[in-house]
Structure formats: C-alpha cells, structure tokens
Design an enzyme around this catalytic site. Structure first.
Site, PDB file in Angstrom:
ATOM      1  N   ARG B  53       0.864  -1.178   0.000  1.00 39.05           N
ATOM      2  CA  ARG B  53       0.000   0.000   0.000  1.00 39.05           C
ATOM      3  C   ARG B  53       0.903   1.231   0.000  1.00 39.05           C
ATOM      4  NH1 ARG B  53       1.328   1.804   4.531  1.00 39.05           N
ATOM      5  NH2 ARG B  53       0.223   3.748   4.227  1.00 39.05           N
ATOM      6  N   GLY B  54       0.297   2.399  -0.254  1.00 38.48           N
ATOM      7  CA  GLY B  54       1.090   3.628  -0.326  1.00 38.48           C
ATOM      8  C   GLY B  54       1.443   3.863  -1.790  1.00 38.48           C
ATOM      9  N   ALA B  55       1.143   5.073  -2.266  1.00 40.52           N
ATOM     10  CA  ALA B  55       1.276   5.346  -3.698  1.00 40.52           C
ATOM     11  C   ALA B  55       2.659   5.015  -4.267  1.00 40.52           C
ATOM     12  CB  ALA B  55       0.890   6.804  -3.979  1.00 40.52           C
ATOM     13  N   ARG B  94      -5.504  -1.085  -8.809  1.00 39.15           N
ATOM     14  CA  ARG B  94      -5.978  -0.094  -7.827  1.00 39.15           C
ATOM     15  C   ARG B  94      -6.333   1.148  -8.617  1.00 39.15           C
ATOM     16  NH1 ARG B  94      -4.377   0.065  -2.313  1.00 39.15           N
ATOM     17  NH2 ARG B  94      -5.698   1.869  -1.987  1.00 39.15           N
ATOM     18  N   GLN B 207      -3.889   3.116  10.432  1.00 41.49           N
ATOM     19  CA  GLN B 207      -2.534   3.143   9.888  1.00 41.49           C
ATOM     20  C   GLN B 207      -1.523   3.587  10.938  1.00 41.49           C
ATOM     21  OE1 GLN B 207      -5.185   4.491   8.329  1.00 41.49           O
ATOM     22  NE2 GLN B 207      -5.142   4.066   6.144  1.00 41.49           N
ATOM     23  N   ASP B 247      -1.708  13.377   0.242  1.00 43.93           N
ATOM     24  CA  ASP B 247      -1.974  12.566  -0.937  1.00 43.93           C
ATOM     25  C   ASP B 247      -2.081  13.422  -2.192  1.00 43.93           C
ATOM     26  OD1 ASP B 247      -3.012  10.885   1.449  1.00 43.93           O
ATOM     27  OD2 ASP B 247      -2.815   9.484  -0.217  1.00 43.93           O
ATOM     28  N   ASN B 257      -5.123  15.093   2.871  1.00 45.04           N
ATOM     29  CA  ASN B 257      -4.443  13.991   3.556  1.00 45.04           C
ATOM     30  C   ASN B 257      -5.517  13.162   4.263  1.00 45.04           C
ATOM     31  OD1 ASN B 257      -2.030  12.594   4.357  1.00 45.04           O
ATOM     32  ND2 ASN B 257      -2.234  13.478   6.385  1.00 45.04           N
ATOM     33  N   LYS B 258      -5.106  12.103   4.909  1.00 46.70           N
ATOM     34  CA  LYS B 258      -6.019  11.187   5.593  1.00 46.70           C
ATOM     35  C   LYS B 258      -7.042  11.952   6.437  1.00 46.70           C
ATOM     36  CE  LYS B 258      -5.697   7.701   5.129  1.00 46.70           C
ATOM     37  NZ  LYS B 258      -6.374   7.041   3.991  1.00 46.70           N
TER      38      LYS B 258
END
Lengths: 369, 369
Positions: B53-55, B94, B207, B247, B257-258
């Site tokens: 995971r994570g771009a 994805r 996370q 992001d 962001n999250k």
C-alpha cells in the site's frame, strides 16, 4: 425491547419483588440484556463493572443500593455498622463520579431522620425514586429549552433534515430517561421535525455505539462516523449544529467533555456552525473559572487505546490494535474553552457560555449578590 | 527482521532467482511476513489485496510487474497481446493510485525502445530499479530539508525530546525507504537528537499501527494515542510540531491527507504550534488552486467504520463496533487549507504553503514564466 423512546435505564422489577432492574450497558450495542439487582453487593458490582455508566445513572443506582442496605441492615446483629460499611462500599465503587457522592450524601441525610431500620428502608426507597424522577425532569426541561434551537434551523431549511453532530453518549443511557443532548433531539423527533444525527464513534471506548443504539431504538435517523470525519462534514455544509454534553462546566462557561470534543468545537468555529452544550446545572462547578488550568483530566488505562472490543459474530471479543510493545496514552476528557461555545442549554433555559449568562439563569450563585 | 531503519519495503529476492519480495502489510503490526512475487498475476493480486500500500510503493511494485510480464510474454505465441493484457491488469489493480499510472506509463515508454522481448525484460528490470532508487532519493532529500526544523526545536528545548505529532502512515511503509514524514525523524534520530512521536491511531483503518511499528523497528520513542487526543496534548504544551504527509497538494498549498488531518491543523493553529506537511513534489497537482472545491474525496466502504480488525491472541480477527443496523459513512481524506499550514517540506527545500512558495522551489511550473 420496545421502541418507546422514553423507556428508562433503571426501573423496579415488574414482578413486584422489590428488586431493581437495569439495562446491562456492557453488552450494548450488541446484546440487549437487563440485569436484576437484589442486594447492595450486586449494586456495587454493577457500578464497578460498568453494567451502569453515566454520572446520573450511577447516582441513582447507588441510591437503590442504600435502600437494599437498609433492608439488609434490619436483619443484622449490628445494623448501624452494617449500614456504614455498605455506604463505604458504595462510595468506593467508582471513585471519580461526582453524582455518586452527591446521591449517597442525600440518601444519608434522608434516612438519618429515623432510627428504625424498617422506616429507613421505606425512606430510602422513596428518596431513590425521587432522585430518579428529578433527573428525568432535569433532562426533560433541557429538551424543552433545546427544542426551539432545532425548530429554528428546521424552519430555516424549510423542513429539510436538521443535521446534528454529537460526540460520546450524553443520551438517555447515561441518565434515567431523555438524556441531556438527546432530550431536544427526541422532543424534536416526537414533534415530527426532520432530524439526522452524525454520531462520532468516540474512541477509545466507542460510546458512539451506545448513542447509535439508543437513537435507533427511538427511530431517529443517524449515521456513525469516525472521530476524524466531523471536520470534513462541516467544511462541506453537512452539519447544521453540534450538540454535546459535559462532565464539568466552569462558572465561566468552559466545558470538560469526552476527549475530542475540543477538536469538533474548533471545526465548528472555523466553519461558522453553532456549537451547543447541553447540561443539567448539577455539572456546573461554580468554584472554577479556568477550565484548562483547573479541571483535572483523568488518565485512564493505556490498554483502552491498545485494545478494542466488538462483536465477533457470537460474542464480545477484545482484539489488539497496536504493536504489542508500543506505549499508549489515554486521557479521558478535554476542555473546550467558552470562546468556542455558542450557548449552554440548561434545565432553566439557554444562555451564553460565560459567567454573566450562567448567573442570569442561576442568580442564586452570585457571590455576595 | 533487523533494526535497520533504512530497510526497504520491496527488494530482489536474496536467493538470486530474479523474483521480488515485499513486506506483507496486511499482517502488520501483528505479524512480520515477507511475500515473494514471481509473476505478473501475483503482483496484481498483491496490489489489489493491499499486501503493498502507499502510492510510491504501489508504483514500484507495478514496475516489477511489468518486468515479469516481459519475461512471460517472451514465451507466448503472441507476446505483444500478452504484454498489453498484462499492462491492463496492472492498471486496473488499484484504480485510484496516481503513482500506479505514472509508473506504468514510464515503464511502457522505456520498453518501447526495443521490440525484442528479452531486451524489454532487461530494460524493465533496470527501469523498475531506477523508479525505486528515485523514490528513495526523494524521501531522503525530504529528510535532509526537514531535519533542520527538528534540530532548531531541539536546540530551543536544550535537547529535551522534540514532541512530534503525526497522523496516518507517511512513513517508509508507504514508500520504499525513509518515507516522507519519517525521513526527517529518522535522520534526527540517527544524529542523536531526542525525538518522541505521538502517533494518531488513524481510524478507520488504523494506519497509526503501521507508523508505531516502523518507529519501533527503528528504535524511535513513540506513543500511540486515539485521534481524539491530539487537541488536549497541544493545549497542554505536549506537542512541539505536527508533521503529516499528503496525498494531493494544490498549486496554492492546500493539502488533502487522511481524514482527520484538518482537525489537527485547527488545533495546532489554535495553540500556535507549527504544522508541517512533508511531500515529494510528485503529489503536487499544479492544475488545482482550491483544494476544498477541487480535490475529489473518496467515499470508502461503511464497513471500515462498522468493523475493525485486530489481533485476538492467535490470529487477525474482525469485530463489529456499531449496532448492526446503524448506517455509517466513510470519507477517506479531508482537505487542510493552506492558511493552516506553516510550511511544506519537499525534496527541493522548505517553502511557504502558497503559490509563491512552491514556485520558488519549482520555477519550471510558472505558467508562461
């Protein structure tokens, strides 16, 4: 269980045995169970193990504990010693709940009017009932004064749902009936006003699950969100008002409520959304002027952060969320400064969150006034 | 697993077989497992199922997938059709990760320089390595520029621990090595500067558990808190700086962001605590000027709010948190307006969170300039 939104969290057993029943809040929202309390030992255990929770409900449960203690004392060789010991056990059941001490002091005073233990028991039962009825009335009146706030928003939106965000559980489950923040919501719902509640899940103990459950029982539309989500909803016009409870309120209008309340108050302020706090005046600490400096904040077990409980399909089970070696810190409350509070909703009316506002409703609290 | 804080999230199998290994992030922080990827089908599955995971890491993993696809294509009757199909499968693994499309486009361009499939495979492997090394260098440079911020606070506190609050995981687990917010922290720790990190658990997907795990692996002192707690800590002088990832960043310095990041930014602003955002310039969307209006926010499955996963003592288990009938809503991100951001920390330096600041570091982005 019925859909009756005024059903209580504590009641006399319908079988007429003189025992007391409470809703077992440990298993909510996953299982609906009543627990019968028949003696003072069971009352102490119910408070300690959080079968009952919420300051008003803890106080009321302890009051019935005194009733049991009087009945039991009458059958002892030394009834006075037994009663004193019972008071001490009740007092130590939850050392930080202010309403517990208040209720016990009131019960002690009431039963001191007679030395006959049978009469003490009668007085204790009547006083416990009285404590219960008074809390119900306090909460009902908060609803009476809070309702017009919701009605005004509803009118301004031409009847579209009034979007209310809340945090933690300041509903009927922490009280006897109505609840504090839920009282205006239930009264609006009964009047046919469209309301929808955004329910913060309220980590770490997820009291949002309790709020969602009681709103569901009452048929009030609601949606559970994580504690992180409220700011985004407010930025996008999805919240009309925030309505929360308080565990302690200063003379100057600062409010200590469940941890995370301050973050929602900041977001409401930043987005010009009114932020209301509903409270019975019993939560006002008239001796305090600076909430941030003076209200002690309880640090609870780090394991409440590290672990979480939920329903695994057949039972309530605890799982570990963090690395097993990571430290955790767990403050129970935070303080929202009065500058972020739009108004306080009390059993005597709505006022500004400052000393002038509060003294307007409670003039008997003026020092030297 | 070693304590080496520069250990990577993806690496060539040490047995020399030409296969690739990744850290299986589904089982973190509870179990540390590597997964071996040997073909394009396994790469697609690893991305889809969030083994990775994570771009940046998704992009790099897909790049190795192209390498496998070239090798496999060479053995097919119609290698070109096979390769096209493999690209399509990787592209759809994805659908929202920008780095995935970027990495695939770059791989496609690189292997187009030859029609020989064996040569394509060689070029693909070399380009995948290059993508990996470039991400490592971007993250390392963010640390180089972020380090002085931590050093200055440390000096002002005479070496007492610099208290850094972070939200979500913008550490090495979402990247290859170093990470974005973690790069300055690791570099400070390596230099012997006292740092302590408050790790928001980051509901709904927690996370924070990943962040706590990687900080623990690196020996960096840290404490997990619920997302509700940061405001209280800031009110009481327990946070020196906030450091989060992003992001997507607008040309004007707004950051998506999250979910929940905005609430921490508000609290930092209210308490005069600097709020830094660390980012590789690849997250800047130079076409956007208004984050709140223009950045689309992903609504994810409500079940991520209703359920949570944790370690039950022997396995990872999911439990239900809410009443089973309650609705839930789950936005993945929120937007923090530039006015709340103290500065952006990029691979080219630190700048104000506005167009002038960003163009100072990235002058090639001046329109018609």
């Amino acid at each position: 269980m019925t859909q009756d939104i005024t059903r209580r969290t504590i009641w006399m057993h319908p079988d007429g045995s003189g025992t007391v029943q409470v809703l077992d809040q440990r298993s909510l929202p996953h299982e609906i169970k009543a627990q019968t309390l028949t003696n003072v030992t069971e009352v102490v255990a119910a408070i300690q193990s959080m079968v009952v929770r919420g300051a008003p409900l803890i106080g009321a449960t302890a009051a019935y504990g005194v009733y049991f203690a009087c009945t039991e004392a009458a059958q002892q060789a030394d009834p006075t010693a037994y009663l004193l010991d019972a008071f001490e056990r009740l007092r130590q059941s939850r050392p930080t709940a202010v309403n517990l001490f208040w209720a016990l002091a009131r019960m002690q005073e009431a039963i001191a009017t007679t030395s006959d233990f049978s009469q003490k028991a009668d007085i204790a039962l009547a006083t416990a009932h009285q404590i219960v009825e008074e809390d119900v009335e306090l909460c009902r009146m908060i609803g009476v004064y809070g309702l017009p706030i919701i009605e005004q928003i509803s009118a301004a939106k031409n009847g579209a749902p009034v979007q209310i965000l809340t945090h933690c559980n300041a509903g009927r489950l922490g009280c006897i009936e109505w609840g504090t923040i839920s009282s205006p919501i239930y009264q609006a719902h009964q009047k046919g006003i469209n309301v929808h509640v955004w329910v913060d899940e309220t980590r770490p103990r997820n009291q949002g699950g309790l709020t969602a459950w009681e709103l569901g029982q009452a048929g009030v539309p609601h949606t559970v969100i994580v504690d992180n989500a409220g700011g985004h909803l407010m930025q996008h016009g999805m919240v009309d008002m925030v309505l929360v409870g308080t565990d302690r309120t200063t003379r100057t209008g600062d409010v200590a409520n469940k941890i995370g309340t301050y973050l929602k108050a900041l977001a409401a302020f930043d987005n010009h959304i009114p932020f209301y706090v509903a409270l019975p005046s019993t939560t006002i600490d008239w001796n305090l002027r600076d909430g941030l400096q003076e209200i002690p904040i309880e640090a609870r077990s780090p394991d409440e952060v590290r672990y979480i409980s939920g329903w695994d399909g057949s039972q309530i089970r605890q799982v570990l969320l963090t690395p097993k070696d990571s430290a955790a810190l767990n403050y129970g409350f935070d303080v929202t400064p009065a500058r972020l509070v739009t108004a306080l909703v009390t059993e005597r009316g709505v006022c500004a969150a400052n000393e002038e506002g509060l003294l307007g409703l409670f003039p008997e609290r003026k020092i030297g006034g």
